[in-house]
Write a protein that holds these residues in place. Structure first.
Motif, short mmCIF file in Angstrom:
data_model
loop_
_atom_site.label_atom_id
_atom_site.label_comp_id
_atom_site.label_asym_id
_atom_site.label_seq_id
_atom_site.Cartn_x
_atom_site.Cartn_y
_atom_site.Cartn_z
N VAL A 16 44.66 73.10 72.26
CA VAL A 16 45.98 72.10 71.15
C VAL A 16 44.33 71.26 70.41
CG1 VAL A 16 47.17 70.25 71.13
CG2 VAL A 16 47.10 71.62 72.64
N MET A 17 43.16 70.76 71.28
CA MET A 17 42.50 70.09 69.86
C MET A 17 41.63 70.44 68.99
SD MET A 17 41.74 66.90 72.68
CE MET A 17 41.27 67.36 73.92
N SER A 18 41.69 71.77 69.05
CA SER A 18 40.80 73.09 68.43
C SER A 18 41.33 73.22 67.25
CB SER A 18 40.42 74.23 69.18
OG SER A 18 41.80 74.87 69.24
N GLN A 19 42.80 72.59 66.96
CA GLN A 19 43.27 72.84 65.63
C GLN A 19 43.41 71.99 65.12
OE1 GLN A 19 47.70 72.25 65.84
NE2 GLN A 19 47.89 73.07 64.04
N THR A 20 42.44 70.88 65.33
CA THR A 20 41.88 70.06 64.00
C THR A 20 40.90 70.36 63.21
OG1 THR A 20 42.53 68.40 65.30
CG2 THR A 20 40.79 67.91 63.53
N LEU A 21 39.77 71.28 63.91
CA LEU A 21 39.07 72.20 63.24
C LEU A 21 39.41 73.25 62.05
CD1 LEU A 21 35.54 73.45 62.52
CD2 LEU A 21 36.74 74.80 64.90
N ALA A 85 31.33 82.64 62.34
CA ALA A 85 31.80 83.10 63.66
C ALA A 85 31.84 81.45 64.08
CB ALA A 85 31.51 83.49 64.43
N TYR A 86 32.44 80.49 64.98
CA TYR A 86 32.71 78.63 65.30
C TYR A 86 33.01 79.33 66.55
CZ TYR A 86 32.45 77.17 60.77
OH TYR A 86 32.37 77.22 59.51
N ILE A 87 31.68 78.74 67.53
CA ILE A 87 31.76 78.86 69.34
C ILE A 87 32.02 77.71 69.92
CG2 ILE A 87 30.63 79.79 71.12
CD1 ILE A 87 29.88 81.51 67.84
N LEU A 88 33.53 77.37 70.35
CA LEU A 88 33.51 76.37 70.48
C LEU A 88 32.68 75.84 71.93
CD1 LEU A 88 37.19 75.98 68.68
CD2 LEU A 88 35.11 75.20 68.06
N THR A 107 28.37 78.90 64.40
CA THR A 107 27.82 78.05 64.03
C THR A 107 28.68 77.49 65.40
OG1 THR A 107 28.23 77.76 61.81
CG2 THR A 107 28.24 76.06 63.74
N GLY A 108 28.07 76.32 66.59
CA GLY A 108 28.08 76.37 67.88
C GLY A 108 27.05 74.58 67.85
N TRP A 109 28.00 74.08 68.67
CA TRP A 109 26.65 72.57 69.63
C TRP A 109 25.71 73.59 70.33
CZ3 TRP A 109 26.83 68.56 66.72
CH2 TRP A 109 28.02 68.09 66.55
N GLU A 133 36.48 65.05 66.97
CA GLU A 133 35.72 65.13 65.90
C GLU A 133 34.80 66.16 66.22
OE1 GLU A 133 35.11 60.31 65.37
OE2 GLU A 133 34.14 60.50 67.25
N ARG A 134 34.38 66.11 67.93
CA ARG A 134 32.95 67.39 67.46
C ARG A 134 33.70 68.33 66.82
NH1 ARG A 134 31.47 65.93 73.96
NH2 ARG A 134 30.06 63.32 73.59
N TYR A 135 35.04 68.52 67.18
CA TYR A 135 35.26 69.97 66.68
C TYR A 135 35.25 70.01 64.97
CZ TYR A 135 37.33 72.02 71.56
OH TYR A 135 37.52 72.03 72.34
#
Length: 342
Positions: A16-21, A85-88, A107-109, A133-135
């Motif tokens: 759910v929170m990843s929707q911000t990204l 690609a974004y790897i969460l 891209t990823g942390w 914020e991190r996403y």
């Protein structure tokens, strides 16, 4: 037109929170097509996010490495010709599929050893307090990524907002013989993380009793694992009030729970995935925190009341109370929660 692949998180609340990204990426590039790989239990959530073009089910079980399986998935995605690609997740295995898919920017942390698998590796995650914020920070190029203030703070970010299908909602209400006339209070007494997040059943029962006496309907949500907890709560409510109490735990699919939570006025929840769902469908949320802290993953509802005790040993972020007393939850009185319900 940019084509983006996201390796999504494995837990409902994180999804759910990843929707911000996704919202941030669409703000930057409205024509972008965003596909998200997710486990089967999270996929229905993605189907309620208008920013997501396609939800791709992850066939490999959570925690399984399965190098060859990931290689086959990656190779099958090459024809989609993703640009980015974004790897969460922060695991090494989560970065394999985009690498096998030959996606040029990954891209990823910084997490487990995945140098090379990611070629846009971000290392300043702790500059951002909140998970959303991190996403969102991943959507910006490195020179723009300084700290949370460069994003404008939590209030400046788009908050998760799941669509409610009113037709399906109406059918689900009928399916479970529910009455949605009047005020409805949702209770989410489960927590996948562990018992150090679960407010006592007896406390929830006092909330249910008080709200029932005030003429409100009570809907109890959760997975099959929460069915016993929800039944125990109902049995502790006086018998003359139990007709107001409806146990839905283990009866609904996740997407049915999303639509039914959307019919609630206020939801009282432990720090859990359903807490984030309730926030994203527009409910007022009373969030109960035990061993964890709202300083990392608060519910992003328009109206939020956060309750917790202030004993010195919390937050400990443990699944089970290391001191064996669970005072952070036991000492959080029902009256404190009742007073916050709108």
């Amino acid at each position: 037109m940019s084509k983006i692949l996201i390796i999504g998180p494995s837990w409902v609340g994180d999804m759910v929170m990843s929707q911000t990204l996704y919202m941030t990426l669409k703000q930057q590039n409205p024509d972008a097509l965003i596909d998200v790989i997710a486990p089967s239990w999270c996929k229905p959530i993605l189907e309620r996010m208008p920013e997501v073009h396609q939800a791709i089910e992850m066939p490999i079980g959570h925690g399984a490495f399965d190098l060859f399986g990931r290689r086959e998935i990656g190779k099958s995605l090459r024809e989609n010709q993703y640009d980015h690609a974004y790897i969460l997740p922060k695991s090494a295995k989560s970065a394999l599929i985009p690498w096998f898919a030959n996606i040029p920017i990954r891209t990823g942390w910084k997490g487990e050893m995945r140098y090379g698998l990611l070629n846009d590796l971000r290392s300043n995650m702790k500059s951002f307090q909140f998970m959303v914020e991190r996403y969102a920070a991943l959507a910006y190029s490195k020179p723009d990524m300084i700290n949370s203030s460069s994003l404008g703070g939590l209030g400046n970010l788009p908050h998760p907002s799941l669509l409610i299908d009113e037709d399906k909602q109406s059918k689900t209400i009928s399916k479970f013989n529910l009455d949605n006339n009047g005020s409805i209070i949702g209770l989410c007494p489960g927590a996948e993380f562990g018992p150090a997040k679960k407010w006592p059943e007896s406390h929830y029962a006092q909330v249910a009793t008080s709200m029932s006496r005030a003429g409100k309907k009570i809907w109890l949500f959760g997975s099959q694992k929460d069915l016993e907890t929800c039944n125990n709560i109902k049995t502790q409510v006086p018998k003359e009030l139990q007709s107001h109490i409806h146990v839905l735990a283990g009866q609904t699919s996740l997407i049915e729970a999303v639509d039914l939570l959307g019919a609630c006025d206020t939801v009282v929840a432990n720090d859990s995935g359903l807490m984030h769902v309730a926030a994203a469908v527009g409910c007022s949320v009373v969030a109960i925190y035990g061993s964890t802290s709202p300083k990392y993953t608060p519910p992003l509802a328009k109206t939020v009341e956060i309750v917790h005790t202030d004993i010195e040993c919390r937050p400990c972020f443990k699944r089970e109370c290391p001191l064996g007393h669970l005072k952070c939850l036991n000492d959080l009185s029902p009256d404190m929660v009742i007073s916050k319900i709108i």
